[in-house]
Design a protein around this motif. Structure first.
Motif: not given
Lengths: 149, 174
Positions: A132-138, A142-144
């Motif tokens: 989940f942490n990795r997913g959030v960072d990714l 992507q959005f940035h």
């Protein structure tokens, strides 16, 4: 630029918090717990205090309770997604023009995929799932990078 | 855009002025719970200001200071303008979407105008007014005998008249 993410369970307890960029202020654990439960209560109070409410206090399209959706402060915006089950995904950002609904929906999807479907994750407990942490960072990356294009 | 209500709170949460517009849209509430509702509004704005202060990015001197501006719920938005003296001007409107994206700005600008050009001009500058002894809404039944302070009735000024005149002339008023 996203700042902070809070995920609050249906009882108002903090389930997840994360700083999404270096601009985000450092908040210690006690303060984040306090902020999360305050936001939880204020979400409901905002609906009570309003002169005009949604019929039956629920949004008919999403099944979510009537309450705070967007908070605007100078130079910062905070958006809240309430799910049908009472979970709140709250994200703050420095951009005042964008709609943050898309990233909130994606975070909700990440939550269902990585936390809820994880057999070792207990419901309403703090999320300590690496995927989940990795997913959030990714997702945030992507959005940035998508915004800068 | 529809205007629902307008309140002015002092720094301690006392209601200095309140007015409902377009009351046919509102849910029916008794006058007792109207006061309760106003207390909820003030409490919410008070707590939210503190939270936004904690969550704000560090001030780099270029961006706007992080002051609470508006809160949007399912059917309406509350706009708040807080003065340096701690007075809050609060306006409830519906969730309108202006084409240039600056709708909320227009409402805040009106609130600032109401404070600077109507409140200051017609209430603060009224010779009968002394700061702190405004007749708060809902205080009508109280016994004045024990208090040395005179009570000030806002209806002796042109405040409400000027406020209505301004609000109905705005582009966004319906």
């Amino acid at each position: 630029m996203f700042l902070t993410l809070f995920i609050v369970n249906s009882s108002g307890g903090l389930v997840y918090t994360r700083q999404l960029s270096p601009l985000a202020p450092k908040i210690n654990t006690n303060d984040s717990l306090r902020i999360a439960s305050t936001l939880h209560s204020l979400h409901a109070i905002a609906a009570e205090a309003a002169p005009v409410k949604l019929p039956g206090n629920k949004n008919p399209r999403t099944g979510a309770d009537d309450g705070i959706e967007v908070i605007e402060a100078g130079g910062m915006i905070m958006q809240c997604l309430q799910t049908r089950t009472g979970m709140k995904f709250i994200i703050s950002s420095t951009s005042t023009k964008d709609d943050l609904s898309e990233i909130l929906r994606n975070l909700y999807l990440l939550y269902t995929e990585n936390a809820l479907k994880n057999p070792f994750y207990e419901l309403d407990m703090p999320i300590k799932v690496d995927l989940f942490n990795r997913g959030v960072d990714l997702l945030v990356e992507q959005f940035h990078s998508g915004n800068m294009r | 855009m529809t205007l629902y209500s307008f309140h002015i709170f002092d720094r301690r949460g006392k209601t200095l002025f309140t007015k409902q517009y377009n009351a046919h849209f509102h849910q029916k509430v008794s006058s007792q719970s109207e006061e309760e509702q106003r207390k909820l509004v003030f409490g919410m704005l008070f707590s939210l200001r503190e939270i936004m202060g904690t969550l704000a990015p560090p001030n780099d001197g270029f961006s706007e200071p992080t002051v609470l501006q508006s809160v949007k719920t399912g059917r309406c938005t509350v706009h708040v303008y807080e003065t340096i003296s701690g007075m809050r001007l609060v306006m409830y409107t519906d969730n309108f979407k202006q084409s240039d994206g600056n709708g909320n700005l227009a409402v805040r600008e009106s609130l600032r105008y109401i404070y600077a050009n109507i409140w200051v001009e017609y209430v603060v500058r009224s010779p009968l007014y002394r700061p702190g002894d405004l007749l708060a809404v809902g205080d009508k039944g109280e016994d004045l005998g024990s208090s040395n302070r005179r009570r000030f009735d806002i209806h002796s000024t042109e405040f409400e008249k000027r406020l209505d005149a301004l609000v109905t002339k705005q582009k966004w008023y319906k």
